[in-house]
Motif scaffolding. Sequence first.
Motif, PDB file in Angstrom:
ATOM      1  N   ALA A   1       2.188  -1.183  -3.163  1.00 13.66           N
ATOM      2  CA  ALA A   1       2.883  -0.652  -1.988  1.00 13.66           C
ATOM      3  C   ALA A   1       2.061  -0.949  -0.736  1.00 13.66           C
ATOM      4  CB  ALA A   1       3.087   0.847  -2.141  1.00 13.66           C
ATOM      5  N   ALA A   2       2.746  -1.024   0.390  1.00 10.73           N
ATOM      6  CA  ALA A   2       2.050  -1.206   1.661  1.00 10.73           C
ATOM      7  C   ALA A   2       1.135  -0.006   1.915  1.00 10.73           C
ATOM      8  CB  ALA A   2       3.060  -1.344   2.792  1.00 10.73           C
ATOM      9  N   GLN A   3       0.053  -0.221   2.642  1.00  9.64           N
ATOM     10  CA  GLN A   3      -0.928   0.838   2.884  1.00  9.64           C
ATOM     11  C   GLN A   3      -0.302   2.071   3.536  1.00  9.64           C
ATOM     12  OE1 GLN A   3      -4.805   0.688   2.446  1.00  9.64           O
ATOM     13  NE2 GLN A   3      -3.747  -0.369   0.768  1.00  9.64           N
ATOM     14  N   ASN A   4       0.651   1.868   4.441  1.00 13.12           N
ATOM     15  CA  ASN A   4       1.256   3.023   5.106  1.00 13.12           C
ATOM     16  C   ASN A   4       2.217   3.804   4.204  1.00 13.12           C
ATOM     17  OD1 ASN A   4       3.400   1.244   5.022  1.00 13.12           O
ATOM     18  ND2 ASN A   4       3.853   1.331   7.221  1.00 13.12           N
ATOM     19  N   ARG A   5       2.467   3.267   3.004  1.00  9.09           N
ATOM     20  CA  ARG A   5       3.284   3.988   2.030  1.00  9.09           C
ATOM     21  C   ARG A   5       2.419   4.671   0.979  1.00  9.09           C
ATOM     22  NH1 ARG A   5       6.954   0.730  -0.991  1.00  9.09           N
ATOM     23  NH2 ARG A   5       8.423   2.461  -1.090  1.00  9.09           N
ATOM     24  N   MET A   6       1.131   4.364   0.972  1.00  8.59           N
ATOM     25  CA  MET A   6       0.199   5.014   0.044  1.00  8.59           C
ATOM     26  C   MET A   6      -0.342   6.286   0.670  1.00  8.59           C
ATOM     27  SD  MET A   6      -1.925   1.889  -1.734  1.00  8.59           S
ATOM     28  CE  MET A   6      -1.165   0.857  -2.990  1.00  8.59           C
ATOM     29  N   THR A   7       0.553   7.177   1.076  1.00  4.72           N
ATOM     30  CA  THR A   7       0.185   8.442   1.705  1.00  4.72           C
ATOM     31  C   THR A   7       1.052   9.561   1.133  1.00  4.72           C
ATOM     32  OG1 THR A   7       1.802   8.282   3.502  1.00  4.72           O
ATOM     33  CG2 THR A   7      -0.347   7.238   3.870  1.00  4.72           C
ATOM     34  N   PRO A   8       0.565  10.795   1.189  1.00  2.00           N
ATOM     35  CA  PRO A   8       1.381  11.916   0.709  1.00  2.00           C
ATOM     36  C   PRO A   8       2.716  12.039   1.446  1.00  2.00           C
ATOM     37  CG  PRO A   8      -0.911  12.587   0.922  1.00  2.00           C
ATOM     38  CD  PRO A   8      -0.807  11.215   1.539  1.00  2.00           C
ATOM     39  N   GLU A   9       2.674  11.823   2.757  1.00  2.00           N
ATOM     40  CA  GLU A   9       3.889  11.965   3.557  1.00  2.00           C
ATOM     41  C   GLU A   9       4.948  10.933   3.147  1.00  2.00           C
ATOM     42  OE1 GLU A   9       0.833  11.567   4.788  1.00  2.00           O
ATOM     43  OE2 GLU A   9       0.414  13.651   5.339  1.00  2.00           O
ATOM     44  N   ALA A  10       4.523   9.694   2.917  1.00  2.00           N
ATOM     45  CA  ALA A  10       5.471   8.644   2.548  1.00  2.00           C
ATOM     46  C   ALA A  10       6.083   8.907   1.180  1.00  2.00           C
ATOM     47  CB  ALA A  10       4.769   7.280   2.558  1.00  2.00           C
ATOM     48  N   LEU A  11       5.261   9.337   0.219  1.00  3.58           N
ATOM     49  CA  LEU A  11       5.792   9.612  -1.117  1.00  3.58           C
ATOM     50  C   LEU A  11       6.703  10.821  -1.100  1.00  3.58           C
ATOM     51  CD1 LEU A  11       6.051   9.197  -4.117  1.00  3.58           C
ATOM     52  CD2 LEU A  11       3.834  10.321  -4.442  1.00  3.58           C
TER      53      LEU A  11
END
Length: 323
Positions: free
Chosen positions: A290-300
Motif C-alpha cells: 500500500a502507499a505510505q499514506n494508506r499505511m496509517t490508522p486513519e486510512a485503514l
Amino acid sequence: MTSRYAKLWAASALAAIGIAQAAYPEKTITMVIPFAAGGPTDTVGRLFAQSMSNTLKQQVIVENVGGAGGTLGAARVARSAPDGYTIFLHHIGQSTAPALYRKLSYDAVTDFEPIGLVADVPMTFVARKDFPAKDLKELLAYVKANKDKVTYANAGLGSASHLCGLLFMSALQTDLTTVPYKGTGPAMNDLLGGQVDFMCDQTTNTTGQIKGGKIKAYGVTTKTKVESLPNLPTLDSSGLPGFEVVVWHGLYAPKGTPKPIVDKLVQALQIAGRDATIKQRLDDLGTDPAAQNRMTPEALRSHLKAEIDKWGPVIKKAGVYAD
C-alpha cells in the motif's frame, strides 16, 4: 493520608505504564493470520513480519488461526491483551464478516485498533490443469452446461475467494457446488491434485502456479492487466463486464492498545512498505505494498467502514448467511 497515598499509587502506576510503553517491545510479537499456512494472506503476512522484526528488534512470529472465514482468528485477537504483543493481519473478509455472520463475538470496527493498510492484491480465476475450457468464454459456457457437476473451491465463508465466487455465480445467475476449505493453501493443493475444478484466488497464491503451468488461468479480477501476468486478460474485458474484486489487507491490534505502541507498529509497517526486498517479492506475486499514506490508522479505519458499506448490500442480496 489515604487520599495522598492513593494519588501516589496512581502516579506510580501511570509512570510504570509509560515506562512499559517506551520500552516496547520487550518480547516476541505474535501476528495472527486467520487462514491456513501457505495461502495468500499468509504469504503477505510473513513478508511483512520479517521486516517488522528487524525494525522492532524483536521477532514477529506468524500464528495461523484458520476457520470460519477468518472470524476465529479475529475473535482470538479481539480477546487478547491490548499490549502490542498480539497483532492481526486480515484482508477484505474483515469488512464482509458483519454481513455474512448473524452472530459475531466481536465488532469488526470497534474491537480493534487499526494500524494501517498493507497491500492490495488482484485475484485470478483459475482451474485444474486439465479443465476442458480453453478461455473464459468456453469456461462460462461449460459451467452453465455442467452446473451440477463442476466444483468451486474457496477458503471458507467470508473469505475473498468465497466473495469472488458469489459475484461469479451472480453474474452467471447460476448456483454451483462449492467446496469450502480452511484457507486457500489447502484449496490450492486440491486444485493442483484435480480434486476440485476451479477457484478464484489471489495472485500471491497463483502467480507461481500459473507461470509453472501447473494450473490453467482464465483472467484477473482487476480492471487493468497485472504486470507479472501480462498475457492474462481481465474478466471485465473477456466476458464478465464490470467484474472487479481487489483484495486489500489491513493490520490491527486489539482495542485499547496504547497509542505510543500503535505508533511504533505503524512506523515498522511503513518501513516494511519501503523495503526493496518486499517490493520485489510482491511484484513477483502480482501486487504492491500500500502507499505510505494508506499505511496509517486513519486510512485503514476509513477504508474498513467504506468496504463494510460497499459489500454489506451485495452479501445480503445474495442471501448467504452463517450462524
